[in-house]
Design a protein around this motif. Structure first.
Motif, mmCIF file in Angstrom:
data_model
loop_
_atom_site.group_PDB
_atom_site.id
_atom_site.type_symbol
_atom_site.label_atom_id
_atom_site.label_comp_id
_atom_site.label_asym_id
_atom_site.label_seq_id
_atom_site.Cartn_x
_atom_site.Cartn_y
_atom_site.Cartn_z
ATOM 1 N N ALA A 80 0.828 -1.210 0.000
ATOM 2 C CA ALA A 80 0.000 0.000 0.000
ATOM 3 C C ALA A 80 0.863 1.263 0.000
ATOM 4 N N VAL A 81 1.881 1.297 0.850
ATOM 5 C CA VAL A 81 2.740 2.480 0.932
ATOM 6 C C VAL A 81 3.550 2.632 -0.355
ATOM 7 N N SER A 82 3.947 1.521 -0.949
ATOM 8 C CA SER A 82 4.708 1.577 -2.209
ATOM 9 C C SER A 82 3.895 2.242 -3.318
ATOM 10 N N LEU A 83 2.588 2.061 -3.263
ATOM 11 C CA LEU A 83 1.730 2.683 -4.280
ATOM 12 C C LEU A 83 1.747 4.204 -4.198
ATOM 13 N N LEU A 84 2.132 4.759 -3.071
ATOM 14 C CA LEU A 84 2.151 6.215 -2.897
ATOM 15 C C LEU A 84 3.381 6.870 -3.513
ATOM 16 N N VAL A 85 4.433 6.136 -3.705
ATOM 17 C CA VAL A 85 5.694 6.726 -4.153
ATOM 18 C C VAL A 85 5.584 7.281 -5.568
ATOM 19 N N GLU A 86 5.139 6.495 -6.505
ATOM 20 C CA GLU A 86 5.130 6.914 -7.911
ATOM 21 C C GLU A 86 4.267 8.148 -8.169
ATOM 22 N N PRO A 87 3.030 8.218 -7.665
ATOM 23 C CA PRO A 87 2.249 9.438 -7.933
ATOM 24 C C PRO A 87 2.907 10.705 -7.362
ATOM 25 N N HIS A 88 3.520 10.579 -6.186
ATOM 26 C CA HIS A 88 4.184 11.749 -5.613
ATOM 27 C C HIS A 88 5.436 12.124 -6.405
ATOM 28 N N GLU A 89 6.205 11.128 -6.839
ATOM 29 C CA GLU A 89 7.389 11.423 -7.662
ATOM 30 C C GLU A 89 6.983 12.044 -8.990
ATOM 31 N N SER A 90 5.900 11.565 -9.546
ATOM 32 C CA SER A 90 5.388 12.127 -10.799
ATOM 33 C C SER A 90 4.978 13.583 -10.604
ATOM 34 N N ALA A 91 4.321 13.885 -9.499
ATOM 35 C CA ALA A 91 3.910 15.264 -9.206
ATOM 36 C C ALA A 91 5.136 16.157 -9.014
ATOM 37 N N VAL A 92 6.180 15.636 -8.361
ATOM 38 C CA VAL A 92 7.415 16.409 -8.196
ATOM 39 C C VAL A 92 7.987 16.758 -9.567
ATOM 40 N N ARG A 93 8.044 15.789 -10.468
ATOM 41 C CA ARG A 93 8.583 16.032 -11.807
ATOM 42 C C ARG A 93 7.744 17.073 -12.560
ATOM 43 N N GLU A 94 6.418 17.022 -12.400
ATOM 44 C CA GLU A 94 5.527 17.989 -13.054
ATOM 45 C C GLU A 94 5.794 19.405 -12.557
ATOM 46 N N TRP A 95 5.877 19.577 -11.239
ATOM 47 C CA TRP A 95 6.118 20.901 -10.680
ATOM 48 C C TRP A 95 7.532 21.380 -11.010
ATOM 49 N N GLU A 96 8.468 20.451 -11.093
ATOM 50 C CA GLU A 96 9.830 20.824 -11.473
ATOM 51 C C GLU A 96 9.847 21.354 -12.917
ATOM 52 N N ARG A 97 9.110 20.685 -13.810
ATOM 53 C CA ARG A 97 9.004 21.157 -15.210
ATOM 54 C C ARG A 97 8.354 22.542 -15.257
ATOM 55 N N ARG A 98 7.292 22.726 -14.483
ATOM 56 C CA ARG A 98 6.617 24.032 -14.456
ATOM 57 C C ARG A 98 7.565 25.115 -13.957
ATOM 58 N N ARG A 99 8.318 24.780 -12.902
ATOM 59 C CA ARG A 99 9.258 25.765 -12.351
ATOM 60 C C ARG A 99 10.294 26.157 -13.392
ATOM 61 N N HIS A 100 10.850 25.175 -14.115
ATOM 62 C CA HIS A 100 11.845 25.469 -15.157
ATOM 63 C C HIS A 100 11.225 26.294 -16.290
ATOM 64 N N TYR A 101 10.021 25.949 -16.667
ATOM 65 C CA TYR A 101 9.353 26.685 -17.755
ATOM 66 C C TYR A 101 9.107 28.133 -17.341
ATOM 67 N N VAL A 102 8.556 28.317 -16.112
ATOM 68 C CA VAL A 102 8.273 29.679 -15.650
ATOM 69 C C VAL A 102 9.569 30.448 -15.444
ATOM 70 N N SER A 103 10.613 29.782 -14.968
ATOM 71 C CA SER A 103 11.913 30.416 -14.799
ATOM 72 C C SER A 103 12.430 30.919 -16.148
ATOM 73 N N GLY A 104 12.251 30.092 -17.172
ATOM 74 C CA GLY A 104 12.645 30.516 -18.521
ATOM 75 C C GLY A 104 11.822 31.703 -18.988
ATOM 76 N N GLN A 105 10.531 31.705 -18.709
ATOM 77 C CA GLN A 105 9.663 32.822 -19.072
ATOM 78 C C GLN A 105 10.090 34.096 -18.347
ATOM 79 N N LEU A 106 10.457 33.952 -17.061
ATOM 80 C CA LEU A 106 10.918 35.116 -16.297
ATOM 81 C C LEU A 106 12.218 35.679 -16.876
ATOM 82 N N ALA A 107 13.100 34.779 -17.281
ATOM 83 C CA ALA A 107 14.403 35.216 -17.804
ATOM 84 C C ALA A 107 14.248 35.995 -19.110
ATOM 85 N N THR A 108 13.262 35.660 -19.911
ATOM 86 C CA THR A 108 13.083 36.326 -21.207
ATOM 87 C C THR A 108 11.904 37.292 -21.195
#
Length: 185
Positions: A39-67
């Motif tokens: 049961a606990v193992s099932l929680l890891v992947e969705p949270h890691e996926s969400a981290v990757r999504e927010w990391e992509r958003r942060r990089h995208y917005v950071s790029g938008q801020l830079a330009t």
């Protein structure tokens, strides 16, 4: 036989029962822990996926801020989005870490249970071997006693050499068995 002529009490069954009870208890715990691990193992992947999504958003917005070359209001909005992405990424990384830590603790417990179950099984094997050794020793003792008794009964003069040899043989067998028990074979 004991010194008073009575048979020694065989308490192997009580020890084997205790081993069985401990094995059953640990096996039940292992089953519950396996379900919890799944049961606990099932929680890891969705949270890691969400981290990757927010990391992509942060990089995208950071790029938008830079330009960015637009209005101060749009820059402020992008900055707020960037800050939100940082906060969400951090929060989700913390959750992943807590879940991973929990999994590690649970896996450590499972390993401890497996180790204990193995030790219980080894104890059961040793106890059964010891029981068989005691039974063999008792049979051998009764054979020697029968031989000693038969020798004395059939001859008017006991053969002291035979009695001595039988006694030495019996002692040698007992010492050899004791050595085997001490060495753990």
């Amino acid at each position: 036989m004991n010194a008073d002529g009575t048979r020694p009490h065989d308490n192997y069954d009580s020890f084997l029962s205790r081993l069985d009870a401990a094995t059953t208890s640990l096996s039940t715990r292992a089953g519950s822990l396996d379900k919890a691990l799944a049961a606990v193992s099932l929680l890891v992947e969705p949270h890691e996926s969400a981290v990757r999504e927010w990391e992509r958003r942060r990089h995208y917005v950071s790029g938008q801020l830079a330009t960015h070359s637009g209005s101060p209001e749009s820059y402020t909005a992008l900055r707020e989005l960037h800050d939100m992405a940082i906060q969400m990424e951090s929060m989700l990384r913390g959750r992943v870490q807590r879940v991973t830590d929990k999994l590690s603790v649970m896996q450590g417990r499972r390993e401890a249970i497996d180790k204990s179950l193995l030790e219980l099984e080894l104890s059961r094997v040793k106890l059964n071997s010891s029981r068989m050794l005691a039974q063999d020793r008792e049979k051998l003792s009764s054979i020697f006693s029968a031989l000693t008794g038969a020798t004395v009964a059939t001859s008017a003069l006991p053969d002291m050499g035979l009695l001595s040899d039988l006694k030495e043989a019996r002692e040698a067998v007992i010492l050899a068995e004791a050595l085997i028990e001490v060495k753990g074979y």
